[in-house]
Enzyme design. Structure first.
Site, PDB file in Angstrom:
ATOM      1  N   GLY A  70       0.857  -1.172  -0.095  1.00  0.00           N
ATOM      2  CA  GLY A  70       0.026  -0.052  -0.091  1.00  0.00           C
ATOM      3  C   GLY A  70       0.833   1.284  -0.037  1.00  0.00           C
ATOM      4  O   GLY A  70       2.034   1.130   0.033  1.00  0.00           O
ATOM      5  N   ALA A  71       0.195   2.335   0.128  1.00  0.00           N
ATOM      6  CA  ALA A  71       1.008   3.657   0.153  1.00  0.00           C
ATOM      7  C   ALA A  71       1.676   3.653   1.104  1.00  0.00           C
ATOM      8  O   ALA A  71       1.427   3.359   2.322  1.00  0.00           O
ATOM      9  CB  ALA A  71      -0.043   4.846  -0.009  1.00  0.00           C
ATOM     10  N   LYS A 122       7.662  -0.206   0.310  1.00  0.00           N
ATOM     11  CA  LYS A 122       7.974  -0.994  -0.824  1.00  0.00           C
ATOM     12  C   LYS A 122       9.156  -0.439  -1.761  1.00  0.00           C
ATOM     13  O   LYS A 122      10.031  -1.052  -2.184  1.00  0.00           O
ATOM     14  CB  LYS A 122       6.759  -1.338  -1.643  1.00  0.00           C
ATOM     15  CG  LYS A 122       6.225   0.005  -2.119  1.00  0.00           C
ATOM     16  CD  LYS A 122       4.577  -0.260  -2.854  1.00  0.00           C
ATOM     17  CE  LYS A 122       3.949   0.893  -3.428  1.00  0.00           C
ATOM     18  NZ  LYS A 122       3.731   2.102  -2.486  1.00  0.00           N
ATOM     19  N   SER A 123       9.086   1.082  -1.630  1.00  0.00           N
ATOM     20  CA  SER A 123      10.425   1.547  -2.874  1.00  0.00           C
ATOM     21  C   SER A 123      11.544   1.192  -2.147  1.00  0.00           C
ATOM     22  O   SER A 123      12.633   0.917  -2.848  1.00  0.00           O
ATOM     23  CB  SER A 123      10.073   2.727  -2.816  1.00  0.00           C
ATOM     24  OG  SER A 123       8.762   3.286  -3.628  1.00  0.00           O
ATOM     25  N   HIS A 158      13.006  11.648  -3.363  1.00  0.00           N
ATOM     26  CA  HIS A 158      13.247  10.470  -3.669  1.00  0.00           C
ATOM     27  C   HIS A 158      14.475  10.386  -4.510  1.00  0.00           C
ATOM     28  O   HIS A 158      15.436   9.677  -4.439  1.00  0.00           O
ATOM     29  CB  HIS A 158      12.186   9.665  -4.732  1.00  0.00           C
ATOM     30  CG  HIS A 158      11.102   9.271  -4.093  1.00  0.00           C
ATOM     31  ND1 HIS A 158      11.205   8.344  -3.011  1.00  0.00           N
ATOM     32  CD2 HIS A 158       9.550   9.576  -4.195  1.00  0.00           C
ATOM     33  CE1 HIS A 158       9.857   8.043  -2.341  1.00  0.00           C
ATOM     34  NE2 HIS A 158       9.152   8.951  -3.130  1.00  0.00           N
ATOM     35  N   ALA A 196      17.117  12.587  -4.236  1.00  0.00           N
ATOM     36  CA  ALA A 196      18.067  12.863  -3.235  1.00  0.00           C
ATOM     37  C   ALA A 196      18.207  11.688  -2.546  1.00  0.00           C
ATOM     38  O   ALA A 196      19.722  11.339  -1.960  1.00  0.00           O
ATOM     39  CB  ALA A 196      17.720  13.940  -2.467  1.00  0.00           C
ATOM     40  N   ARG A 207      18.194   8.486  -3.283  1.00  0.00           N
ATOM     41  CA  ARG A 207      18.988   7.376  -4.014  1.00  0.00           C
ATOM     42  C   ARG A 207      20.502   7.726  -4.197  1.00  0.00           C
ATOM     43  O   ARG A 207      20.971   8.735  -4.136  1.00  0.00           O
ATOM     44  CB  ARG A 207      18.455   7.254  -5.516  1.00  0.00           C
ATOM     45  CG  ARG A 207      17.042   6.800  -5.660  1.00  0.00           C
ATOM     46  CD  ARG A 207      16.796   6.289  -7.002  1.00  0.00           C
ATOM     47  NE  ARG A 207      16.597   7.253  -7.862  1.00  0.00           N
ATOM     48  CZ  ARG A 207      15.406   7.763  -8.144  1.00  0.00           C
ATOM     49  NH1 ARG A 207      14.321   7.740  -7.381  1.00  0.00           N
ATOM     50  NH2 ARG A 207      15.292   8.637  -9.069  1.00  0.00           N
ATOM     51  N   ASP A 226       9.523   1.482 -10.788  1.00  0.00           N
ATOM     52  CA  ASP A 226       8.681   2.050  -9.775  1.00  0.00           C
ATOM     53  C   ASP A 226       7.716   3.336 -10.287  1.00  0.00           C
ATOM     54  O   ASP A 226       8.189   4.188 -10.519  1.00  0.00           O
ATOM     55  CB  ASP A 226       9.663   2.795  -8.691  1.00  0.00           C
ATOM     56  CG  ASP A 226       8.884   3.051  -7.163  1.00  0.00           C
ATOM     57  OD1 ASP A 226       7.792   2.892  -7.384  1.00  0.00           O
ATOM     58  OD2 ASP A 226       9.553   3.338  -6.304  1.00  0.00           O
TER      59      ASP A 226
HETATM   60  N1  LIG Z   1       9.340  10.970 -12.700  1.00  0.00           N
HETATM   61  C1  LIG Z   1      10.119  10.500 -11.668  1.00  0.00           C
HETATM   62  N2  LIG Z   1       9.507   9.947 -10.582  1.00  0.00           N
HETATM   63  C2  LIG Z   1      10.090   9.428  -9.508  1.00  0.00           C
HETATM   64  C3  LIG Z   1      11.433   9.684  -9.507  1.00  0.00           C
HETATM   65  N3  LIG Z   1      11.760   8.979  -8.258  1.00  0.00           N
HETATM   66  C4  LIG Z   1      10.839   8.615  -7.643  1.00  0.00           C
HETATM   67  N4  LIG Z   1       9.746   9.005  -8.360  1.00  0.00           N
HETATM   68  C5  LIG Z   1       8.233   8.284  -8.275  1.00  0.00           C
HETATM   69  O1  LIG Z   1       7.811   8.291  -6.841  1.00  0.00           O
HETATM   70  C6  LIG Z   1       6.867   7.210  -6.568  1.00  0.00           C
HETATM   71  C7  LIG Z   1       7.200   6.582  -5.191  1.00  0.00           C
HETATM   72  O2  LIG Z   1       6.907   7.630  -4.279  1.00  0.00           O
HETATM   73  P1  LIG Z   1       6.066   7.985  -3.123  1.00  0.00           P
HETATM   74  O3  LIG Z   1       4.632   8.020  -3.692  1.00  0.00           O
HETATM   75  O4  LIG Z   1       6.371   8.975  -2.029  1.00  0.00           O
HETATM   76  O5  LIG Z   1       6.134   6.346  -2.428  1.00  0.00           O
HETATM   77  P2  LIG Z   1       4.820   5.465  -2.074  1.00  0.00           P
HETATM   78  O6  LIG Z   1       4.575   4.410  -3.200  1.00  0.00           O
HETATM   79  O7  LIG Z   1       3.533   6.002  -1.574  1.00  0.00           O
HETATM   80  O8  LIG Z   1       5.598   4.730  -0.515  1.00  0.00           O
HETATM   81  P3  LIG Z   1       6.429   3.589  -0.436  1.00  0.00           P
HETATM   82  O9  LIG Z   1       5.604   2.300  -0.325  1.00  0.00           O
HETATM   83  O10 LIG Z   1       7.033   3.898   0.908  1.00  0.00           O
HETATM   84  O11 LIG Z   1       7.466   3.370  -1.569  1.00  0.00           O
HETATM   85  C8  LIG Z   1       7.227   6.334  -7.744  1.00  0.00           C
HETATM   86  O12 LIG Z   1       5.879   6.253  -8.538  1.00  0.00           O
HETATM   87  C9  LIG Z   1       8.138   6.695  -8.645  1.00  0.00           C
HETATM   88  O13 LIG Z   1       7.673   6.690 -10.030  1.00  0.00           O
HETATM   89  C10 LIG Z   1      12.113  10.422 -10.369  1.00  0.00           C
HETATM   90  O14 LIG Z   1      13.405  10.398 -10.297  1.00  0.00           O
HETATM   91  N5  LIG Z   1      11.347  10.733 -11.490  1.00  0.00           N
END
Ligand SMILES: Nc1nc2c(ncn2[C@@H]2O[C@H](COP(=O)(O)OP(=O)(O)OP(=O)(O)O)[C@@H](O)[C@H]2O)c(=O)[nH]1
Length: 175
Positions: free
Chosen positions: A13-14, A18-19, A53, A55, A57, A87
């Site tokens: 889930g959000a 997972k990331s 995100h 920053a 990595r 992702d």
């Molecule tokens: N366009 C783009 N998107 C990014 C980048 N880095 C991360 N994202 C996006 O950020 C999203 C994930 O961030 P969140 O929405 O904060 O994470 P989450 O899925 O709610 O939470 P977790 O379960 O903790 O991962 C992913 O869909 C990625 O595609 C980037 O460099 N460019």
């Protein structure tokens, strides 16, 4: 090295972690790391979130943005010395729907790209649809598309986990 390793699906889930989990699994491997981002920044909050995100990595990662043509991006970037992290599939589903692309055809293409990938691919996807049935047709369709993508990817990867509160629960393992 990494080419012998299996593909992995990380559901959750959000804010389930997972990331972070998916990145951690990639970072223990040697070789190049490619982050395939499907998100598109439509507002300032999303732009800020993406910046954080990035920053977060390590410099080992290179980032490729692939909001629609994910299979093509996997095929282009996968090598025996590269770990590709996608992702996430759920935003990809929403991008496909907004662009009026055929989601079934795109999902088949994605499965094919995994079978021909030359190195390991880690897929992140949201587990949606655990709440009440949405009262509008578009949200119901989105829920169905996202669920089908997750099932189809789970069928083709060697390992799948679902994250709850930062902890992985194994759904499928290589053994
Ligand atoms: N366009 C783009 N998107 C990014 C980048 N880095 C991360 N994202 C996006 O950020 C999203 C994930 O961030 P969140 O929405 O904060 O994470 P989450 O899925 O709610 O939470 P977790 O379960 O903790 O991962 C992913 O869909 C990625 O595609 C980037 O460099 N460019």
């Amino acid at each position: 090295m990494s080419s012998a390793l299996p593909h992995l699906l990380v559901l959750g889930g959000a804010r389930s972690g997972k990331s972070r989990f998916a990145q951690g699994r990639a970072e223990v491997l040697t070789g190049k790391l490619v982050y395939l981002a499907t998100a598109q920044a439509f507002d300032d909050e999303m732009r800020q979130r993406i910046e954080l995100h990035r920053a977060d990595r390590s410099p080992r990662w290179s980032t490729v943005e692939a909001p629609l043509d994910l299979a093509e991006a996997i095929t282009a970037y996968s090598t025996p010395e590269t770990v590709v992290l996608v992702d996430c599939l759920t935003l990809w589903a929403s991008n496909l729907m907004l662009a009026e692309r055929d989601t079934a055809t795109a999902t088949e293409g994605l499965a094919r790209s995994l079978s021909t990938a030359r190195g390991p691919v880690i897929l992140v996807a949201n587990e949606v649809g655990l709440g009440i049935v949405p009262d509008n047709a578009l949200a119901r369709r989105f829920r169905d598309v996202a669920g089908r993508i997750n099932q189809e990817m789970a069928a083709v990867v060697e390992e799948a986990v679902i994250m709850y509160a930062g902890l992985p629960l194994t759904l499928k393992s290589k053994g």
